[in-house]
Design a protein around this motif. Structure first.
Motif, PDB file in Angstrom:
ATOM      1  N   UNK A 150       0.870  -1.170   0.000  1.00 17.48           N
ATOM      2  CA  UNK A 150       0.000   0.000   0.000  1.00 17.48           C
ATOM      3  C   UNK A 150       0.911   1.226   0.000  1.00 17.48           C
ATOM      4  N   UNK A 151       1.048   1.854  -1.154  1.00 15.50           N
ATOM      5  CA  UNK A 151       1.991   2.970  -1.260  1.00 15.50           C
ATOM      6  C   UNK A 151       1.491   4.243  -0.584  1.00 15.50           C
ATOM      7  N   UNK A 152       0.246   4.247  -0.111  1.00 19.42           N
ATOM      8  CA  UNK A 152      -0.215   5.368   0.705  1.00 19.42           C
ATOM      9  C   UNK A 152       0.291   5.243   2.139  1.00 19.42           C
ATOM     10  N   UNK A 153       0.658   4.015   2.531  1.00 15.19           N
ATOM     11  CA  UNK A 153       1.147   3.761   3.884  1.00 15.19           C
ATOM     12  C   UNK A 153       2.665   3.620   3.915  1.00 15.19           C
ATOM     13  N   UNK A 186       4.374   0.700  11.440  1.00 14.59           N
ATOM     14  CA  UNK A 186       5.595   0.096  10.916  1.00 14.59           C
ATOM     15  C   UNK A 186       6.368   1.013   9.964  1.00 14.59           C
ATOM     16  N   UNK A 187       5.709   1.751   9.060  1.00 15.97           N
ATOM     17  CA  UNK A 187       6.473   2.628   8.166  1.00 15.97           C
ATOM     18  C   UNK A 187       7.343   3.643   8.907  1.00 15.97           C
ATOM     19  N   UNK A 226      10.018  -2.413   3.101  1.00 12.59           N
ATOM     20  CA  UNK A 226      11.249  -1.678   3.425  1.00 12.59           C
ATOM     21  C   UNK A 226      11.771  -0.918   2.212  1.00 12.59           C
ATOM     22  N   UNK A 227      11.691  -1.537   1.039  1.00 13.13           N
ATOM     23  CA  UNK A 227      12.109  -0.861  -0.190  1.00 13.13           C
ATOM     24  C   UNK A 227      11.290   0.404  -0.426  1.00 13.13           C
ATOM     25  N   UNK A 228       9.979   0.298  -0.207  1.00 11.79           N
ATOM     26  CA  UNK A 228       9.108   1.450  -0.427  1.00 11.79           C
ATOM     27  C   UNK A 228       9.432   2.595   0.517  1.00 11.79           C
ATOM     28  N   UNK A 229      10.016   2.267   1.675  1.00 16.38           N
ATOM     29  CA  UNK A 229      10.441   3.296   2.631  1.00 16.38           C
ATOM     30  C   UNK A 229      11.871   3.764   2.358  1.00 16.38           C
ATOM     31  N   UNK A 247      -0.299  -2.180  -4.723  1.00 14.22           N
ATOM     32  CA  UNK A 247      -1.450  -3.086  -4.764  1.00 14.22           C
ATOM     33  C   UNK A 247      -2.379  -2.755  -5.939  1.00 14.22           C
ATOM     34  N   UNK A 248      -2.484  -1.472  -6.276  1.00  9.18           N
ATOM     35  CA  UNK A 248      -3.339  -1.098  -7.400  1.00  9.18           C
ATOM     36  C   UNK A 248      -2.845  -1.665  -8.715  1.00  9.18           C
ATOM     37  N   UNK A 249      -1.539  -1.516  -8.963  1.00 10.17           N
ATOM     38  CA  UNK A 249      -0.959  -2.050 -10.193  1.00 10.17           C
ATOM     39  C   UNK A 249      -1.010  -3.565 -10.224  1.00 10.17           C
TER      40      UNK A 249
END
Length: 276
Positions: free
Chosen positions: A88-91, A168-169, A194-197, A259-261
């Motif tokens: 979830x890239x919003x989180x 967690x983020x 972790x990568x997204x962060x 998740x959208x993609x």
């Protein structure tokens, strides 16, 4: 149910087997999502060949899961589609590191690594703890997020325990690197989060990681080698330029793993298989 579904989508092969009689009786297309750490079902003797023939498509979280499904004669390459797990890239996104450390009461000027997962042999919490204990300067600090019996015993542990997923983020963004010498996965959500962060990754040089990790965003190590884990941690501690480059690469890699993609890709794959 008061309606007949258009498809049945089952997480893991065992669930697909359970749903198969209903799907076949009602002539409903059946799809299986293979995300297991290890697939225990197999079709070596052909005893479930009717089931495997009936499955219209297999969504695999990694090339490793695809190859394992094929090797166990559960499917064929033409029915498989590899799409890694996602976030979830919003989180899970990059946040201000200093603010996260202040909010969590963490030191601003220390090199901090994060571990997320079960404190167990498969995930490697003890190996991470042992690797940190071998570092002479005793200047690596850590966050061990999770639970289990293999509690970290190294110096400078700043946090040990569970946290709510929405918090967690902030913990990840407070760290400088992510370390997870896991032995077995389908596709590890914790690594992608972790990568997204924006964290450089230290993890296993095993096939389940190869769809999401590379030399630009990670240092891949033998997950059983405490020496390699130690060396990777000290490399990222000492090389700020490398850390920054890997951080950018992690963020770029994670942009494709939302998740959208993922949902769009899976729906397109299902529609293409049904139309065959």
């Amino acid at each position: 149910m008061k309606f007949t579904p258009d498809i049945i989508y089952c997480h893991f092969w065992k669930q697909g087997l359970k749903a198969y009689p209903f799907a076949r009786k009602n002539k409903i297309p059946l799809f299986v999502a293979s995300g297991e750490c290890e697939i225990f079902v197999n079709n070596k003797t052909g005893d479930i060949s009717d089931f495997t023939d009936y499955v219209k498509g297999v969504i695999c979280v990694s090339t490793k899961n695809k190859e394992e499904s094929i090797e166990k004669k559960l499917t064929i390459p033409e029915k498989c589609y590899v799409v890694p797990n996602s976030i979830n890239n919003n989180l899970f996104k990059v946040m201000d590191k200093e603010k996260c450390r202040v909010d969590l009461g963490l030191p601003k000027d220390k090199f901090i690594i994060a571990f997320v997962g079960w404190f167990a042999n498969r995930k490697g919490s003890k190996r991470v703890s042992d690797a940190i204990s071998r570092i002479d300067k005793n200047d690596v600090y850590s966050l061990f997020i999770g639970s289990g019996i293999d509690l970290p015993k190294c110096n400078n542990v700043l946090f040990t325990g569970k946290v709510n997923h929405d918090i967690l983020p902030k913990f990840l963004n407070a760290a400088d690197a992510f370390v997870l010498p896991t032995l077995q996965e389908g596709c590890c959500n914790a690594i992608i989060e972790a990568m997204a962060c924006g964290l450089p990754i230290i993890s296993s040089n095993l096939p389940f990681n190869w769809d999401v990790l590379n030399e630009r965003n990670s240092i891949m190590i033998d997950p059983m080698s405490i020496d390699e884990i130690q060396k990777a941690i000290t490399t990222l501690r000492d090389d700020v330029k490398l850390r920054n480059e890997m951080s950018i690469s992690s963020q770029e890699s994670a942009k494709e793993l939302t998740i959208g993609e993922r949902a769009k890709k899976i729906i397109n794959f299902i529609e293409s298989q049904i139309s065959l």
